[in-house]
Design a protein around this motif. Sequence first.
Motif, mmCIF file in Angstrom:
data_model
loop_
_atom_site.group_PDB
_atom_site.id
_atom_site.type_symbol
_atom_site.label_atom_id
_atom_site.label_comp_id
_atom_site.label_asym_id
_atom_site.label_seq_id
_atom_site.Cartn_x
_atom_site.Cartn_y
_atom_site.Cartn_z
ATOM 1 N N UNK A 164 0.820 -1.226 0.000
ATOM 2 C CA UNK A 164 0.000 0.000 0.000
ATOM 3 C C UNK A 164 0.839 1.255 0.000
ATOM 4 N N UNK A 165 1.982 1.190 0.635
ATOM 5 C CA UNK A 165 2.819 2.371 0.672
ATOM 6 C C UNK A 165 3.327 2.710 -0.719
ATOM 7 N N UNK A 166 3.854 1.686 -1.350
ATOM 8 C CA UNK A 166 4.444 1.935 -2.669
ATOM 9 C C UNK A 166 3.370 2.388 -3.652
ATOM 10 N N UNK A 167 2.230 1.761 -3.526
ATOM 11 C CA UNK A 167 1.128 2.109 -4.425
ATOM 12 C C UNK A 167 0.736 3.566 -4.250
ATOM 13 N N UNK A 168 0.655 3.918 -3.006
ATOM 14 C CA UNK A 168 0.316 5.303 -2.705
ATOM 15 C C UNK A 168 1.373 6.237 -3.264
ATOM 16 N N UNK A 169 2.624 5.872 -3.025
ATOM 17 C CA UNK A 169 3.724 6.715 -3.484
ATOM 18 C C UNK A 169 3.680 6.889 -4.988
ATOM 19 N N UNK A 170 3.365 5.795 -5.602
ATOM 20 C CA UNK A 170 3.317 5.826 -7.056
ATOM 21 C C UNK A 170 2.236 6.778 -7.527
ATOM 22 N N UNK A 171 1.083 6.680 -6.906
ATOM 23 C CA UNK A 171 -0.034 7.509 -7.363
ATOM 24 C C UNK A 171 0.210 8.992 -7.069
ATOM 25 N N UNK A 172 0.916 9.242 -5.977
ATOM 26 C CA UNK A 172 1.098 10.638 -5.609
ATOM 27 C C UNK A 172 2.268 11.272 -6.353
ATOM 28 N N UNK A 173 3.328 10.559 -6.444
ATOM 29 C CA UNK A 173 4.558 11.189 -6.922
ATOM 30 C C UNK A 173 4.782 11.029 -8.417
ATOM 31 N N UNK A 174 4.453 9.870 -8.904
ATOM 32 C CA UNK A 174 4.790 9.606 -10.298
ATOM 33 C C UNK A 174 3.664 9.977 -11.220
ATOM 34 N N UNK A 175 3.872 9.703 -12.480
ATOM 35 C CA UNK A 175 2.841 9.949 -13.483
ATOM 36 C C UNK A 175 2.791 11.406 -13.884
ATOM 37 N N UNK A 176 1.757 11.711 -14.609
ATOM 38 C CA UNK A 176 1.634 13.084 -15.076
ATOM 39 C C UNK A 176 0.936 13.921 -14.034
ATOM 40 N N UNK A 177 1.152 15.192 -14.176
ATOM 41 C CA UNK A 177 0.440 16.100 -13.277
ATOM 42 C C UNK A 177 -0.969 16.246 -13.781
ATOM 43 N N UNK A 178 -1.893 15.757 -13.031
ATOM 44 C CA UNK A 178 -3.276 15.772 -13.490
ATOM 45 C C UNK A 178 -4.000 17.034 -13.087
ATOM 46 N N UNK A 179 -3.527 17.672 -12.019
ATOM 47 C CA UNK A 179 -4.182 18.904 -11.574
ATOM 48 C C UNK A 179 -3.257 20.078 -11.784
ATOM 49 N N UNK A 180 -3.824 21.107 -12.350
ATOM 50 C CA UNK A 180 -3.009 22.282 -12.631
ATOM 51 C C UNK A 180 -2.408 22.874 -11.360
ATOM 52 N N UNK A 181 -3.168 22.777 -10.296
ATOM 53 C CA UNK A 181 -2.713 23.384 -9.044
ATOM 54 C C UNK A 181 -1.407 22.771 -8.576
ATOM 55 N N UNK A 182 -1.188 21.541 -8.968
ATOM 56 C CA UNK A 182 0.014 20.869 -8.483
ATOM 57 C C UNK A 182 1.264 21.305 -9.241
ATOM 58 N N UNK A 183 1.042 21.926 -10.375
ATOM 59 C CA UNK A 183 2.185 22.163 -11.261
ATOM 60 C C UNK A 183 3.177 23.156 -10.661
ATOM 61 N N UNK A 184 2.654 24.144 -9.951
ATOM 62 C CA UNK A 184 3.554 25.191 -9.469
ATOM 63 C C UNK A 184 3.747 25.144 -7.962
ATOM 64 N N UNK A 185 3.626 23.968 -7.426
ATOM 65 C CA UNK A 185 3.831 23.857 -5.978
ATOM 66 C C UNK A 185 5.272 24.166 -5.630
ATOM 67 N N UNK A 186 5.438 24.880 -4.522
ATOM 68 C CA UNK A 186 6.788 25.183 -4.067
ATOM 69 C C UNK A 186 7.371 23.966 -3.377
ATOM 70 N N UNK A 187 8.636 23.788 -3.537
ATOM 71 C CA UNK A 187 9.286 22.680 -2.853
ATOM 72 C C UNK A 187 9.515 23.044 -1.396
ATOM 73 N N UNK A 188 10.052 22.095 -0.652
ATOM 74 C CA UNK A 188 10.257 22.340 0.773
ATOM 75 C C UNK A 188 11.197 23.511 0.989
ATOM 76 N N UNK A 189 10.856 24.331 1.968
ATOM 77 C CA UNK A 189 11.741 25.449 2.271
ATOM 78 C C UNK A 189 12.751 25.058 3.343
ATOM 79 N N UNK A 190 13.581 25.975 3.702
ATOM 80 C CA UNK A 190 14.677 25.672 4.612
ATOM 81 C C UNK A 190 14.194 25.137 5.944
ATOM 82 N N UNK A 191 13.149 25.756 6.486
ATOM 83 C CA UNK A 191 12.653 25.322 7.792
ATOM 84 C C UNK A 191 12.189 23.881 7.721
#
Lengths: 518, 114, 100, 485, 364
Positions: A432-459
């Motif tokens: 289940x973990x890997x499956x979840x990871x796959x669905x969340x991280x891999x593949x194409x960006x299906x939602x536009x909102x996800x495209x410009x997400x900021x990465x983790x900041x210093x904190x």
Amino acid sequence: MTFPLLTTVLFLPLVGALILIGFPRERENAVRLCAMIVMALTFVVSVVLFFLLFDSALPQMQWVERAAWLTSLGIYYHIGVDGISLPLVLLTTLLTPIAFLQAWHSIEIKVKEFAILMLVLETGMLGVFLALDMFLFFIFWEVILVPMYFLIGVWGGALRYQAMIKFLLYTMAGSALMLVAIIALHFLNLSPDYGGTGEQSWYLFDFYRLNLPISMQKLLFGAFFLAFAIKVPLFPFHTWLPLAHVEAPTAGSVILAGVLLKMGTYGLLRFCLPIFPQAADIYAPLISTLAVIGIIYGALVAMVQPDVKKLVAYSSVSHLGFVVLGIFSGTMAGIQGSVLQMVSHGLSTGALFLLIGMIYDRRHTREIADFGGLWKPMPVFAVFFLVAMFSSIGLPGLNGFVGEFLILLGTFEVHRTFAVLAAIGIILGAVYMLWMYQRVMYGDITHEANRHLKDMNGREIALMIPIVVLMFWIGIYPNTFLRKMDKSSAHLIEQMRTQRVLADHQAQIDVQMPGPTK
Amino acid sequence: MLPVVITFILGALVCGLLLGLSRFVGPRRPNAVKSAPFECGMDQLETPQGRIPISFSVIAMLFIVFDIEVAFLFPWAVIFRQLGFVGLIEVLFFLGVLTIGLIYAWKRGALEWD
Amino acid sequence: MIPISYYLWVSALLFVTGAIGVLLRRNALIMLMSLELMLNAVNLSFVAYARMLNDMGGHVFVFLNITVAAAEAAVGLAIILAIYRTKETVDVDHLSLMQH
Amino acid sequence: MDGTAFLQGTGALAPHLTVLITGLVILMLDLFLTERSRFLNEVVGLIGLALAFVLAVLQHGDPRMVFMDMAVVDNLSVFFLATFILIAILTLLLSASFVRREDIASGEYYALVLFATTGFMFVASAANLVMLFLAIETLSIATYILAGLHRQEQRSLEAAFKYFILGAFSSAIFLYGIATVYGALGHTNITQLAATVAQGDMSPLLMFGVALLIVGLGFKVAAVPFHMWAPDVYDGAPTAVTAFMSAGPKAAAFAALLRVFYQGFGAEDVAAQWAPVFAVLAALTMILGNLSALTQVSIKRMLAYSSIAHAGYAFVALVTLDALGAASILYYLVAYTFMSLGAFAVLTVVAKQGERHHAFSDYSGLASTNPILAAVMTLFMFALAGFPPTAGFAGKFYVFSAAVKSGYYVLAIIGVLTSVVSVFYYIHVIRVMYMQEPGEGGSPIRVSAVTCTLLGVTVLGTLYMGVFPGSILNLAERSVALLFS
Amino acid sequence: MFVDFIIVLAKAGLVLFALLNLAGLLTWAERKQSAVMQDRVGPNRANIGKLTLAGLLHPVADGIKMITKEDFIPEGANRTLHTLAPAAALFPALVVFAVIPFGDTLLLFGREIQLQVAQLNVGIVYIFAVSSLAVYGTMLAGWASNNNYSLLGGLRASSQMISYELSIGLSILGIVLIYETAMLDEIVRQQGELLWGFIPKWGILLQPFAFILFLGAALAENKRVPFDMPEGESEIIGYFVEYSSMKFGMFFLAEFVEIIIVSGLVTTLFFGGWQVPYLHATGDVIGFVWPFGLGVLSLPQWLVALIQVGAFSIKVLIGCWILLVIRWTLPRFRYDQIMHLGWKVWFELALINLLITAVVVLCW
């Protein structure tokens, strides 16, 4: 008299909370900073304790402090630490500042209250692990509910009322009976019939010496077990957990999964087994069965969750099943593994919740379906997530592996079937973990909102670093930790063994010389 | 006890006799005007069942309290000399409390009639 | 000489009558009177016992109880009066503001 | 009685008389006060109570009978005296601004509070059943009037009437019980009842009398099934009075229970008769009190039921017939005084002019409009629910300890489980305060300095008794020691 | 046993008979007295043949008239209570006299007869208790008539009665304090003693203040002028406005019986009852001692008893006469004045009198 180190660790956060009460509520950053400093200080003290001061060669409690409190009932302020509780103390002092740091920006309303509650919560959790007096233990055990209630209730999600009421009532219902049992133990200890000291005492190790009849053991064991099983949560007492986890703010989830659940397993290990060894023996198969059911059930349910946080929550049910299994295997390996697994699970699940919290702060959703392809906009995040996930799955080289391995080893010695079934749980976990990871991280960006997400900041990176470091440390060189808990675990097992022998001896005497029946 | 009973019986007999005499000897010719309530010739506007002035009730309650006070003093008075000084002090306290009650009622206007 | 038990039975009967009156009657004044009946029934008991035990205590207690009964009656009347002045009734069935 | 005995007796009853005279002084003083100088009522009351407190505390020591064995001065009575005076002091502080706001005749109010307190105090000192009855009546009559003091308010009058009818009813039953015990044993001296019972056998008459005493006192403490008056009365009475009633008469009734059933009928064979009855009462009271509280929409009414439930906990301790149990009753009563008066103080403040705001919805968002008030209320709710480290937890802990010690496991379990149930409704208040937005009219409320003082005292008391319960429990244990010698 | 019964019956009957007749006579006396004071002739018409007996036949005629008048009950009135009320007014007045001693003991046929119907050890309490019952008559009459004025009159009358009852009680208490008993015959007996050897120990001398208080309160209790506000037959309509026939007569009768009782009580408590000063009762020998021991004279026992009864009767009659005179001398109070006087003056004075008496008794 040595420096009261444990008291310092224990009450430093509370003192911080009291200081914070005086702070003006508008100075949010000052409040945050002050709380952070206090938490960091506590952490530093506990690190010093853990790495420098703790003598791992001693099996007994160390740094014991004892002061009269309610003398007429023999209640003392009595705290101490050994190899079993020390890692948990460290875990607590580590996770609290991290959780708080995570909430630096995501908690915007009532910051002062939040900081105060976090500090009070920290004291409560530390108290549970440090208390040697049963009364003291119970006080801390109950106190925790108050800040936790507010954390979920004020800063939680949409269903927070339900979540907190469920959480509160479940926990209290369990602990209520435990209170009666504790009181009963106290009075049983007073009577010389059961091998008690005959003095007013709530000292844990006085209760270890009790030699209670089986029927009584069963009842009292039941009362204790219920309280801890709900806290763990063991299947079928787990129903409060997913809701509470999902509705709690990230910091709350981290604390809840990281530390609070460990209080249940810690309680099982510290109280249920040694005080009622025979009852524990009798019920071990049943409880192990429940644990295994929990492992597999948790994994299966996690698999179908559409919500990431819920998935992780159910994974906790599964993972803690391992811990309980290990504890009730009664073997050295099992117990050591369990303690280690407690820490590991705190780290890995804590990390997962933190990461989910970060993504939630950005997207305000946790639905797996809303994500996909996050790897591209947030590579750092994806890496950290990967590590945390592998740690959770139990990939060798990371912390999760060591604990689970030891547990399986220990269980295998006594119940092969359970070990095999539990191993299936590990596999399911990976699925289940890997499956979840796959669905969340891999593949194409299906939602536009996800495209410009900021990465983790210093904190965010900063707060993840220590966790990841520890994950690798435990995974690669677990001996740092195992060595510390070695003697204490052995001591615990030894104590239980002598108890059993004593009880058997008593039983033999009874058989040989049938006295007047009652 | 017996003399009291006899007196009571005789007293009751007298009352009964007088009542009976007026009942059976006198004529009986009622009519509407005669049996109307007497209000100096005016028709009665309302029957007496409404409110009565509160002062009467207050007086009644005050009476209950102070009458009990008097009732308490009777046995005290009879054996006063045996009780001596202590008896006096105690009764002074008792009366003092009640007097305060009276002053209170007085100042609050319970004894005023308009 | 009438046996003590007769007095006690009468007292018990009066007491129960009063109790039933308090519980069943809906008129506040009658309830108050029933209460007084109960207290006085007890007084009868006290006197009977005092006679039986040949003890002055019982008689004294009756005195005290009479006082208490008087005070109670005064307060009860005052309350009923206050209610009557706002509600124009002394029927307790009309006292139901708080039954929800 | 000669002069020396008289003086001795008067000295022994000095605290009682001080409170009584203070009440009388206020009653008189008020007649001559103007609107501006009315605060003198409170000042005089507090001074008198403080004096009485000192006098009461000075009296501890060996038991001594005074006034022809009608009253007794011993450690138990001293503890209760102190408790009652404390209750009165707190009530005075609680009422100061309330009385002014609601336009209640303050002279009468304080005088009645002090008269009721005198009644409490005589309950604690009574050495004779008849004395006990008189004391209970003193306090009851004063409280009947207090409940109805809000004469413009129909609910208040209704409450007064219900309280009066059932109070007088229970008094009559109690009195009948006394008469029966008198008939069965030949005297009514509490301290000698035990000896008399031990000599003779237990006649059915005696048992009948004891049963009546149980019923009578059961009404007074509002133990289920004798509780039906309590919610309406607590609900209808002015809130400050409700606070007083939830603490004072209840404590007094427990003082009476201790005197009668521990000192008078504490012998083992008699206790075997009444203890099971109390056990059932305790269980019913805890269960029904808590369950009924669950469904309330008014916080005041909820607290009324909770008050019933708390009496149930104290009842558990009463069943145990054990020193720890008796001490825990005392402890519980003091603890409850702080918690309850504190909570009701918040109620009086939030209810605003005219006492219209007692619904849960009136508390929504209190945390944002009045954070401190909300925090204080939260503390009291947690305390009432029995969370550590508050007085409520310590109290329950002692009670259940006593129950377990004496083998009443079932009662202890019922107790803890119903406490869990109670968490539900106490928590509801907190939830409304912290987790809902303020409704219209949710403006900051001004809290007067006197009320602040009261809140401060109750908060400190609640916390102190929770963190360091030992000191008070020690006192309590020393106070009840004489019941078991 | 039977003889005892007969004796008691005879005494009770005698007292009742005397009371009723005297009350009848008093109605005549009152009218004559008023006539005298107002320089009129007074009743003089009723006659048998030519015999008018100075109007003494008027009471008889009144009685006959009342019996033959119609007895009607107003519409809407409570018939039972309406009928009961006059009885409730008269009855207490009739039975109070039972405890008042009208003489010492009489030796007759070797039997010692107490000249008092009932010798109660709580005589004063009895008087107190029974006379309080009269309030019921007033109250019921006012209430049962279904008439606003009756009701108001009844309320006023009963308020007034209960208000002054307190003063009555407190003023009697002074006497009780001094004589240390609640038995009326004992009180009278003690009044036969001498103070410093020559002053009779009469209540009026020891408690002069109480006498005034008692008399005033008793007048008010009796609703006589100047306290006749609730009935005020000349212009106000009182609580028995709806009464006719003998029922009205009973209220009327009750008033006059009460006059006798007040007079009897005053005599008993303050004027030595049947005692004649310096007439001692020592066994069966009577000594008539002059103040400075001039000589001793013995009288037969029956004569002594007769003198005593006569003395008592004369005292009572004089008392009645004074009460009648008061009636025609004083104007009427306003109602608020009555209540004011009762609560704010009489009650306090009685209390003060009692306390002073207590202190004096203690220091004596």
